[in-house]
Design a protein around this motif. Structure first.
Motif, PDB file in Angstrom:
ATOM      1  N   SER A  77      46.508   4.071  38.363  1.00  0.00           N
ATOM      2  CA  SER A  77      47.516   4.173  39.414  1.00  0.00           C
ATOM      3  C   SER A  77      48.594   5.150  38.987  1.00  0.00           C
ATOM      4  CB  SER A  77      48.135   2.804  39.712  1.00  0.00           C
ATOM      5  OG  SER A  77      48.759   2.279  38.553  1.00  0.00           O
ATOM      6  N   VAL A  78      49.134   5.870  39.966  1.00  0.00           N
ATOM      7  CA  VAL A  78      50.245   6.806  39.749  1.00  0.00           C
ATOM      8  C   VAL A  78      51.468   6.189  40.389  1.00  0.00           C
ATOM      9  CG1 VAL A  78      51.088   9.143  40.094  1.00  0.00           C
ATOM     10  CG2 VAL A  78      48.649   8.749  39.774  1.00  0.00           C
ATOM     11  N   ASN A  79      52.425   5.781  39.570  1.00  0.00           N
ATOM     12  CA  ASN A  79      53.618   5.095  40.059  1.00  0.00           C
ATOM     13  C   ASN A  79      54.755   6.100  40.240  1.00  0.00           C
ATOM     14  OD1 ASN A  79      52.280   2.632  39.848  1.00  0.00           O
ATOM     15  ND2 ASN A  79      52.902   2.368  37.728  1.00  0.00           N
ATOM     16  N   SER A  80      55.435   5.993  41.370  1.00  0.00           N
ATOM     17  CA  SER A  80      56.643   6.782  41.629  1.00  0.00           C
ATOM     18  C   SER A  80      57.650   5.872  42.319  1.00  0.00           C
ATOM     19  CB  SER A  80      56.331   8.004  42.498  1.00  0.00           C
ATOM     20  OG  SER A  80      55.866   7.607  43.767  1.00  0.00           O
ATOM     21  N   TYR A  81      58.858   6.391  42.499  1.00  0.00           N
ATOM     22  CA  TYR A  81      59.887   5.574  43.138  1.00  0.00           C
ATOM     23  C   TYR A  81      59.569   5.316  44.612  1.00  0.00           C
ATOM     24  CZ  TYR A  81      62.624   6.536  38.963  1.00  0.00           C
ATOM     25  OH  TYR A  81      63.048   6.634  37.665  1.00  0.00           O
ATOM     26  N   ALA A  82      58.853   6.235  45.231  1.00  0.00           N
ATOM     27  CA  ALA A  82      58.578   6.096  46.663  1.00  0.00           C
ATOM     28  C   ALA A  82      57.358   5.229  46.943  1.00  0.00           C
ATOM     29  CB  ALA A  82      58.406   7.482  47.298  1.00  0.00           C
ATOM     30  N   HIS A  83      56.259   5.451  46.227  1.00  0.00           N
ATOM     31  CA  HIS A  83      55.035   4.725  46.520  1.00  0.00           C
ATOM     32  C   HIS A  83      54.154   4.700  45.277  1.00  0.00           C
ATOM     33  CE1 HIS A  83      54.560   8.982  47.595  1.00  0.00           C
ATOM     34  NE2 HIS A  83      53.336   8.861  47.109  1.00  0.00           N
ATOM     35  N   LYS A  84      53.004   4.040  45.421  1.00  0.00           N
ATOM     36  CA  LYS A  84      52.053   3.876  44.322  1.00  0.00           C
ATOM     37  C   LYS A  84      50.662   4.238  44.839  1.00  0.00           C
ATOM     38  CE  LYS A  84      50.233   0.281  41.226  1.00  0.00           C
ATOM     39  NZ  LYS A  84      50.356  -1.131  40.832  1.00  0.00           N
ATOM     40  N   ASN A  85      50.008   5.203  44.176  1.00  0.00           N
ATOM     41  CA  ASN A  85      48.688   5.670  44.589  1.00  0.00           C
ATOM     42  C   ASN A  85      47.650   5.347  43.523  1.00  0.00           C
ATOM     43  OD1 ASN A  85      49.608   6.754  47.007  1.00  0.00           O
ATOM     44  ND2 ASN A  85      50.108   8.726  46.066  1.00  0.00           N
ATOM     45  N   ARG A  86      46.428   5.168  43.974  1.00  0.00           N
ATOM     46  CA  ARG A  86      45.304   4.898  43.072  1.00  0.00           C
ATOM     47  C   ARG A  86      44.452   6.152  42.953  1.00  0.00           C
ATOM     48  NH1 ARG A  86      40.036   3.052  43.910  1.00  0.00           N
ATOM     49  NH2 ARG A  86      39.126   1.899  42.148  1.00  0.00           N
ATOM     50  N   ILE A  87      44.080   6.504  41.730  1.00  0.00           N
ATOM     51  CA  ILE A  87      43.229   7.663  41.489  1.00  0.00           C
ATOM     52  C   ILE A  87      42.017   7.202  40.685  1.00  0.00           C
ATOM     53  CG2 ILE A  87      45.092   9.368  41.577  1.00  0.00           C
ATOM     54  CD1 ILE A  87      45.213   9.309  38.562  1.00  0.00           C
ATOM     55  N   VAL A  88      40.922   7.947  40.818  1.00  0.00           N
ATOM     56  CA  VAL A  88      39.679   7.613  40.121  1.00  0.00           C
ATOM     57  C   VAL A  88      39.159   8.851  39.423  1.00  0.00           C
ATOM     58  CG1 VAL A  88      39.046   5.740  41.674  1.00  0.00           C
ATOM     59  CG2 VAL A  88      38.299   8.065  42.175  1.00  0.00           C
ATOM     60  N   SER A  89      38.353   8.625  38.386  1.00  0.00           N
ATOM     61  CA  SER A  89      37.769   9.722  37.616  1.00  0.00           C
ATOM     62  C   SER A  89      36.389  10.058  38.167  1.00  0.00           C
ATOM     63  CB  SER A  89      37.676   9.335  36.146  1.00  0.00           C
ATOM     64  OG  SER A  89      36.645   8.386  35.956  1.00  0.00           O
ATOM     65  N   ASN A  90      35.755  11.006  37.523  1.00  0.00           N
ATOM     66  CA  ASN A  90      34.378  11.353  37.856  1.00  0.00           C
ATOM     67  C   ASN A  90      33.418  10.316  37.287  1.00  0.00           C
ATOM     68  OD1 ASN A  90      35.290  12.390  35.282  1.00  0.00           O
ATOM     69  ND2 ASN A  90      33.232  13.155  35.046  1.00  0.00           N
ATOM     70  N   LYS A  91      32.164  10.377  37.731  1.00  0.00           N
ATOM     71  CA  LYS A  91      31.096   9.552  37.170  1.00  0.00           C
ATOM     72  C   LYS A  91      30.263  10.392  36.214  1.00  0.00           C
ATOM     73  CE  LYS A  91      30.814   6.819  41.429  1.00  0.00           C
ATOM     74  NZ  LYS A  91      29.935   6.365  42.535  1.00  0.00           N
ATOM     75  N   VAL A  92      29.656   9.737  35.222  1.00  0.00           N
ATOM     76  CA  VAL A  92      28.871  10.444  34.217  1.00  0.00           C
ATOM     77  C   VAL A  92      27.492   9.816  34.127  1.00  0.00           C
ATOM     78  CG1 VAL A  92      28.701  11.112  31.790  1.00  0.00           C
ATOM     79  CG2 VAL A  92      30.929  11.062  32.906  1.00  0.00           C
ATOM     80  N   LYS A  93      26.458  10.655  34.111  1.00  0.00           N
ATOM     81  CA  LYS A  93      25.085  10.178  33.977  1.00  0.00           C
ATOM     82  C   LYS A  93      24.661  10.217  32.517  1.00  0.00           C
ATOM     83  CE  LYS A  93      23.290  11.393  38.561  1.00  0.00           C
ATOM     84  NZ  LYS A  93      22.286  12.193  39.292  1.00  0.00           N
ATOM     85  N   LEU A  94      24.015   9.151  32.096  1.00  0.00           N
ATOM     86  CA  LEU A  94      23.481   9.059  30.741  1.00  0.00           C
ATOM     87  C   LEU A  94      21.963   9.031  30.802  1.00  0.00           C
ATOM     88  CD1 LEU A  94      25.793   6.298  29.180  1.00  0.00           C
ATOM     89  CD2 LEU A  94      26.089   8.768  29.074  1.00  0.00           C
ATOM     90  N   ASN A  95      21.346   9.700  29.838  1.00  0.00           N
ATOM     91  CA  ASN A  95      19.894   9.612  29.683  1.00  0.00           C
ATOM     92  C   ASN A  95      19.619   8.599  28.570  1.00  0.00           C
ATOM     93  OD1 ASN A  95      17.121  10.075  29.701  1.00  0.00           O
ATOM     94  ND2 ASN A  95      17.282  11.790  28.284  1.00  0.00           N
ATOM     95  N   VAL A  96      19.301   7.377  28.953  1.00  0.00           N
ATOM     96  CA  VAL A  96      19.125   6.281  27.993  1.00  0.00           C
ATOM     97  C   VAL A  96      17.641   6.207  27.613  1.00  0.00           C
ATOM     98  CG1 VAL A  96      19.476   3.837  27.550  1.00  0.00           C
ATOM     99  CG2 VAL A  96      21.038   5.065  29.070  1.00  0.00           C
ATOM    100  N   LYS A  97      17.378   6.464  26.343  1.00  0.00           N
ATOM    101  CA  LYS A  97      16.002   6.447  25.864  1.00  0.00           C
ATOM    102  C   LYS A  97      15.532   5.015  25.646  1.00  0.00           C
ATOM    103  CE  LYS A  97      17.148   9.055  22.406  1.00  0.00           C
ATOM    104  NZ  LYS A  97      17.083   9.864  21.161  1.00  0.00           N
ATOM    105  N   LYS A  98      14.297   4.769  26.034  1.00  0.00           N
ATOM    106  CA  LYS A  98      13.705   3.454  25.827  1.00  0.00           C
ATOM    107  C   LYS A  98      13.415   3.248  24.348  1.00  0.00           C
ATOM    108  CE  LYS A  98      10.030   0.487  27.645  1.00  0.00           C
ATOM    109  NZ  LYS A  98       8.838   0.424  28.527  1.00  0.00           N
ATOM    110  N   LEU A  99      13.623   2.026  23.881  1.00  0.00           N
ATOM    111  CA  LEU A  99      13.348   1.732  22.476  1.00  0.00           C
ATOM    112  C   LEU A  99      11.855   1.885  22.195  1.00  0.00           C
ATOM    113  CD1 LEU A  99      15.609  -1.408  21.947  1.00  0.00           C
ATOM    114  CD2 LEU A  99      16.074   0.941  21.287  1.00  0.00           C
TER     115      LEU A  99
END
Length: 578
Positions: free
Chosen positions: A233-255
């Motif tokens: 969240s980005v807090n300011s005196y006037a209001h409060k906004n929610r921000i999100v990041s990017n998503k990341v893909k993982l290549n998970v190898k099978k055991l």
């Protein structure tokens, strides 16, 4: 003529023996949607016995893609008709496009027998790429970006994620708060720290940036796993906004295949120990503390711990789990303790065994089977324990019992108890004798004073003796213990973490309440409660006594557990002492 024919034949044989090299690179298709993964297949085939690959396969410029995974294997056969060896190397690369339109993929190079071979470049077409390098809050020009450098890991192997914030206005960086790490069923997330770094003035597009948090991700399934966005969240005196990041893909190898039967989900490098800390003799039908310790580094917080196997030789209770695990950039390190309480069913040799335990070591890429851990204990009968004690130990035990009996919240004589030592100490024996003599003199003086006081009361204020029932009630009231003082004292001992003195005082409280009803043993007192207070109170007293014994011999005691026990003690003894 024969000589010329020989040279021609020799040349023909050398050409056949020289062999052939085939190098190809093909995509799985030429037209892609922006959300699709581009799969490149590189094949190197060596036909001949004298072909030597002198360099690794050199990939073209793939800067217009994100490499989200790769894998390779090789196979070799010999043609039965020509008796020529054939070696084949296949490499597969998974790419995520960064831009749309037509993209040219260059040549792959390899050197075989001092000769360079390359593939022909080709074009692929990407449609409608959805660019999400960072998430944006347009009102405040604040960006969040989640960075994971190592995107190819094994299942249950950690990878480090870094959360960074960008903004053209440096003042906005300090307004980002309330960071919520991603949550998803196929990943386990553990924070490393939430310490803000120094501001870096040269970020993406020359925007100032700052690291907000670092955490590690354990993917618990194989395949392509997407790590969800991190929100803040980005807090300011006037209001409060929610921000999100990017998503990341993982290549998970099978055991790898061939895991032992005892393998559950432990990935890392671990060690298992089982031990009994106390040096006192083990007595049959009495609780014994056994600790199972798993230490090392890996997915400690999420792995399935081995257990102590049950046996007809002892009764086992559910363990109390404690841990000391440090989460860092290299993963999770530390140890986990499973504290078991065993009660031997008989005297003799006890063989305590753990379940078999195996783990996968990702650095060595192999399974390690630790097998079972064994602990041999010797349990003695009650008579054998008493016979093994020396004369001094018996005197010390008698002294300690007496001190426990006369102790009160005001006079803490239990601090004078004798501790077991490896050699005889005449000074402690003389001090104990002096204490016993002093207590005996004090007891005689007290009884003499009490006698004179009663005589004086009878002379000044004679009263009606009343009935037998009234007299018995008055005697019981005179012997009634003020349990409120004990409750206050126990609360102070709990808050100060003096758990040893806590259980000594509990035993003293129980003894005082039993003496109030003229009951010498706990079993007689339980039968008395069943007759005069009801079977429910008697059963509650029996269960509470068993809990007190188990908690008393638990090696690691928590303040919450002692607090819950104290509440039940206050509730029960308040009813009994009414």
């Amino acid at each position: 003529m024969k000589q010329k024919l020989f040279y021609i034949l020799l040349t023909f044989v050398s050409v056949i023996a020289y062999g052939q090299v085939e190098l190809t690179m093909k995509p799985d298709k030429s037209d892609y949607n922006g959300k699709e993964v581009v799969n490149l297949i590189i094949t190197l085939e060596l036909n001949g016995d004298n072909l030597v690959q002198q360099s690794k396969i050199q990939l073209p410029d793939l800067s217009k893609f994100n490499i989200i995974g790769n894998g390779s294997f090789n196979q070799g056969v010999r043609d039965p008709e020509t008796n020529i060896a054939v070696e084949q190397y296949i490499t597969k690369i998974a790419l995520e496009p960064k831009q749309k339109g037509k993209i040219r993929i260059g040549s792959v190079l390899v050197t075989v027998n001092n000769k360079i071979y390359k593939t022909e470049p080709f074009d692929i077409f990407i449609r409608d790429v959805e660019k999400k390098p960072i998430a944006k809050n347009t009102d405040h020009d604040v960006f969040l970006n989640m960075e994971i450098e190592d995107r190819e890991v094994y299942q249950d192997q950690p990878t480090v994620a870094v959360l960074r914030v960008y903004s053209r206005n440096i003042d906005n960086l300090r307004k980002v708060k309330n960071i919520h790490l991603p949550e998803q069923d196929n990943i386990n997330v553990h924070p490393v720290n939430f310490r803000k770094s120094e501001i870096d003035p040269s970020g993406i597009g020359n925007m100032p940036s700052q690291i907000l948090a670092m955490f590690i991700v354990f993917p618990n399934e194989s395949g392509y796993v997407e790590v969800p966005s991190v929100s803040a969240s980005v807090n300011s005196y006037a209001h409060k906004n929610r921000i999100v990041s990017n998503k990341v893909k993982l290549n998970v190898k099978k055991l790898p295949e061939g895991s032992p039967e005892s393998f559950k989900n432990a990935v890392g490098n671990f060690k298992v120990d089982v031990y009994h800390e106390s040096t006192e003799k083990i007595e049959a039908k009495k609780p014994v503390n056994v600790v199972l310790k798993v230490s090392g580094e890996g997915n400690l917080a999420d792995m399935q711990l081995p257990k102590i196997e049950s046996s007809p030789d002892y009764e086992i209770f559910a363990p109390k789990i404690t841990s000391k695990v440090i989460t860092g950039l290299d993963g999770m390190k530390g140890y986990i303790l499973a504290n078991y309480v065993l009660i031997p069913n008989k005297a003799g040799q006890l063989n305590v065994k753990t379940e078999e335990f195996a783990f996968f070591n990702p650095s060595e890429k192999e399974y390690v089977n630790l097998g079972q851990e064994n602990l041999s204990l010797m349990a003695f009968s009650h008579d054998q324990v008493l016979e093994a004690r020396t004369t001094v130990e018996k005197v010390n035990e008698y002294t300690n019992t007496l001190l426990e009996t006369v102790n009160s919240p005001v006079l803490k004589t239990t601090t004078l108890k004798v501790k077991e030592k490896s050699r005889f100490n005449w000074g402690i024996l003389l001090i104990n004798i002096g204490i016993l003599f002093g207590l005996f003199i004090a007891y005689l003086l007290f009884k003499n004073w009490q006698k004179k006081r009663n005589i004086f009361k009878e002379k000044t204020a004679p009263k009606d003796l009343g009935s037998v029932a009234e007299t018995e009630r008055e005697i019981r009231e005179s012997l009634k213990t003020d349990v409120g003082d004990y409750f206050t004292y126990l609360e102070n001992l709990k808050d100060s973490h003096n758990f040893d003195q806590f259980f000594v005082t509990v035993d003293e409280l129980d003894s005082e309440v039993r003496n109030q009803y003229f009951q010498s043993s706990k079993e007689d007192f339980r039968q008395f409660l069943e007759s005069y207070k009801g079977s429910s109170v008697a059963e509650e007293y029996r269960n509470l006594s068993q809990r007190i014994q188990i908690e008393k011999y638990t090696p690691v005691k928590s303040e919450d557990g002692i607090g819950d026990l104290l509440k039940d003690i206050i509730n029960l003894y308040s009813q009994i002492s009414k």
